[in-house]
Design a protein around this motif. Sequence first.
Motif, PDB file in Angstrom:
ATOM      1  N   VAL A  48       0.849  -1.193   0.000  1.00 49.89           N
ATOM      2  CA  VAL A  48       0.000   0.000   0.000  1.00 49.89           C
ATOM      3  C   VAL A  48       0.883   1.240   0.000  1.00 49.89           C
ATOM      4  CG1 VAL A  48      -1.769   1.259   1.300  1.00 49.89           C
ATOM      5  CG2 VAL A  48      -1.828  -1.242   1.193  1.00 49.89           C
ATOM      6  N   PRO A  49       0.531   2.290  -0.757  1.00 52.60           N
ATOM      7  CA  PRO A  49       1.348   3.512  -0.776  1.00 52.60           C
ATOM      8  C   PRO A  49       1.587   4.080   0.624  1.00 52.60           C
ATOM      9  CG  PRO A  49      -0.275   3.603  -2.531  1.00 52.60           C
ATOM     10  CD  PRO A  49      -0.597   2.385  -1.711  1.00 52.60           C
ATOM     11  N   LEU A  50       2.747   4.697   0.800  1.00 50.36           N
ATOM     12  CA  LEU A  50       3.157   5.344   2.044  1.00 50.36           C
ATOM     13  C   LEU A  50       3.437   4.352   3.164  1.00 50.36           C
ATOM     14  CD1 LEU A  50       0.538   8.266   2.022  1.00 50.36           C
ATOM     15  CD2 LEU A  50       2.809   8.229   0.973  1.00 50.36           C
ATOM     16  N   ALA A  51       3.694   3.091   2.812  1.00 47.37           N
ATOM     17  CA  ALA A  51       3.948   2.062   3.827  1.00 47.37           C
ATOM     18  C   ALA A  51       5.205   2.355   4.635  1.00 47.37           C
ATOM     19  CB  ALA A  51       4.066   0.685   3.163  1.00 47.37           C
ATOM     20  N   ALA A 167      -5.103   5.945 -10.950  1.00 50.19           N
ATOM     21  CA  ALA A 167      -4.924   6.423  -9.579  1.00 50.19           C
ATOM     22  C   ALA A 167      -5.111   7.934  -9.542  1.00 50.19           C
ATOM     23  CB  ALA A 167      -3.528   6.057  -9.072  1.00 50.19           C
ATOM     24  N   TYR A 168      -5.640   8.416  -8.414  1.00 45.35           N
ATOM     25  CA  TYR A 168      -5.942   9.835  -8.270  1.00 45.35           C
ATOM     26  C   TYR A 168      -5.476  10.354  -6.913  1.00 45.35           C
ATOM     27  CZ  TYR A 168      -9.229   8.754 -12.050  1.00 45.35           C
ATOM     28  OH  TYR A 168      -9.796   8.315 -13.226  1.00 45.35           O
ATOM     29  N   GLN A 190      -5.658   9.541  -1.408  1.00 42.61           N
ATOM     30  CA  GLN A 190      -5.136   8.822  -2.565  1.00 42.61           C
ATOM     31  C   GLN A 190      -6.086   7.663  -2.826  1.00 42.61           C
ATOM     32  OE1 GLN A 190      -0.961   7.858  -2.988  1.00 42.61           O
ATOM     33  NE2 GLN A 190      -0.365   9.427  -1.511  1.00 42.61           N
ATOM     34  N   GLU A 191      -6.562   7.548  -4.055  1.00 38.45           N
ATOM     35  CA  GLU A 191      -7.534   6.519  -4.408  1.00 38.45           C
ATOM     36  C   GLU A 191      -7.104   5.852  -5.705  1.00 38.45           C
ATOM     37  OE1 GLU A 191     -11.575   8.251  -2.487  1.00 38.45           O
ATOM     38  OE2 GLU A 191     -10.704   9.453  -4.085  1.00 38.45           O
ATOM     39  N   LEU A 192      -6.926   4.542  -5.654  1.00 42.82           N
ATOM     40  CA  LEU A 192      -6.392   3.784  -6.775  1.00 42.82           C
ATOM     41  C   LEU A 192      -7.382   2.689  -7.153  1.00 42.82           C
ATOM     42  CD1 LEU A 192      -3.991   4.379  -4.459  1.00 42.82           C
ATOM     43  CD2 LEU A 192      -2.549   3.587  -6.341  1.00 42.82           C
ATOM     44  N   PHE A 193      -7.562   2.459  -8.462  1.00 47.10           N
ATOM     45  CA  PHE A 193      -8.540   1.498  -8.950  1.00 47.10           C
ATOM     46  C   PHE A 193      -7.935   0.607 -10.029  1.00 47.10           C
ATOM     47  CE2 PHE A 193     -10.624   5.416  -7.721  1.00 47.10           C
ATOM     48  CZ  PHE A 193     -11.720   5.011  -6.976  1.00 47.10           C
ATOM     49  N   VAL A 194      -8.240  -0.678  -9.968  1.00 46.92           N
ATOM     50  CA  VAL A 194      -7.861  -1.624 -11.014  1.00 46.92           C
ATOM     51  C   VAL A 194      -9.048  -2.538 -11.274  1.00 46.92           C
ATOM     52  CG1 VAL A 194      -6.444  -3.651 -11.552  1.00 46.92           C
ATOM     53  CG2 VAL A 194      -5.373  -1.606 -10.602  1.00 46.92           C
ATOM     54  N   GLN A 195      -9.344  -2.777 -12.543  1.00 43.73           N
ATOM     55  CA  GLN A 195     -10.446  -3.667 -12.903  1.00 43.73           C
ATOM     56  C   GLN A 195      -9.916  -4.896 -13.634  1.00 43.73           C
ATOM     57  OE1 GLN A 195     -11.889  -3.886 -16.471  1.00 43.73           O
ATOM     58  NE2 GLN A 195     -13.028  -5.669 -15.709  1.00 43.73           N
ATOM     59  N   THR A 215       2.851  10.747  -4.163  1.00 41.22           N
ATOM     60  CA  THR A 215       2.153   9.751  -4.984  1.00 41.22           C
ATOM     61  C   THR A 215       3.120   8.965  -5.875  1.00 41.22           C
ATOM     62  OG1 THR A 215       1.724  11.400  -6.715  1.00 41.22           O
ATOM     63  CG2 THR A 215       0.046  11.135  -5.002  1.00 41.22           C
ATOM     64  N   THR A 216       4.386   8.954  -5.532  1.00 44.97           N
ATOM     65  CA  THR A 216       5.383   8.294  -6.376  1.00 44.97           C
ATOM     66  C   THR A 216       5.187   6.781  -6.455  1.00 44.97           C
ATOM     67  OG1 THR A 216       6.894   8.186  -4.481  1.00 44.97           O
ATOM     68  CG2 THR A 216       7.113  10.078  -5.968  1.00 44.97           C
TER      69      THR A 216
END
Length: 232
Positions: A48-51, A167-168, A190-195, A215-216
Amino acid sequence: MRKLLVSRAAKLVTAGALAIGLAGALAPAAQAATADATASPWLSGSEVPLAAGHHWKAQPEKRYTTTGEFQWLLTCGVGGPAKELGTKSISVMPFTDSANSHDPVDAAQILFNFKDSAAAKKAMATIKRDYAGCVKRRNAQHWGDETTGQPVHFAVGRTAITEDGTAYRFAARNSSGKPAVIDDLPSEAQELFVQNGPTISMISINASRVNISDTTEAAKTLAAMSEHLINS
C-alpha cells in the motif's frame, strides 16, 4: 445539501451498527490468503502507498462483505456504489497505521464485485468520468472550512494510469492554502482502482490535516493490485 461520506477504514469497521442498518447484512469474512500471497485479491500492508512512513498492517480478521448501500467509498462519487456503479456486493479490509496510531490517516482496500466483466468495465468508466468532473462538481457545492469559515477549494489529479487501472489524488484546501476541515470529506486522499474480470479493486487512503501528497508509488501499487486480481 446532503454531503457524500468518504472511506475511513477504521470507522467502516468500528461502526458496525451503521453497516448492519444498511440494506445488506454482513457476510462472513473472506478466507485467509493462501501461501502464495498473489493468489488472493487482497494486498499486504507493504504494498500500500506510504507504507514506509505508516507501516500499514492488513486486518484480514476485520474483512467483511455487504450488499448494503454506502456513500462514503469514493471522494468523487456522486452516490452509493450499488446504485451508481451497479455493484453486486462490496468487500472491505482495513489497514492499521502501526507506526502512527494517533495519526489521522486511514487506509483500506475495497473490492467492488459485479455480476460480470462487462458490468465491471462499465463501472470503471463511470469512476473515471466522476473523477474527471469532480473539481467542478465539488467547488459548485460551496463547502466551507469548519474551523476558519473560509471557502474550500478542491483539486483532483490523476497520478498514474495503466491498461487496467488508474490512480488519483484528492485535496481540499481553504483560502489560506491549508488543509481544509470539512464534514464527511478528507483533507487529502489517494484513491487507486484496477479492474479485472468482474471485480474492481480499490485502495483508499484518507487524511485529515495530514500531508499525504507523495504519490510516487501509485504506478507500482496499480501493478500489484492488477497482479493480485489476475492471479486470484
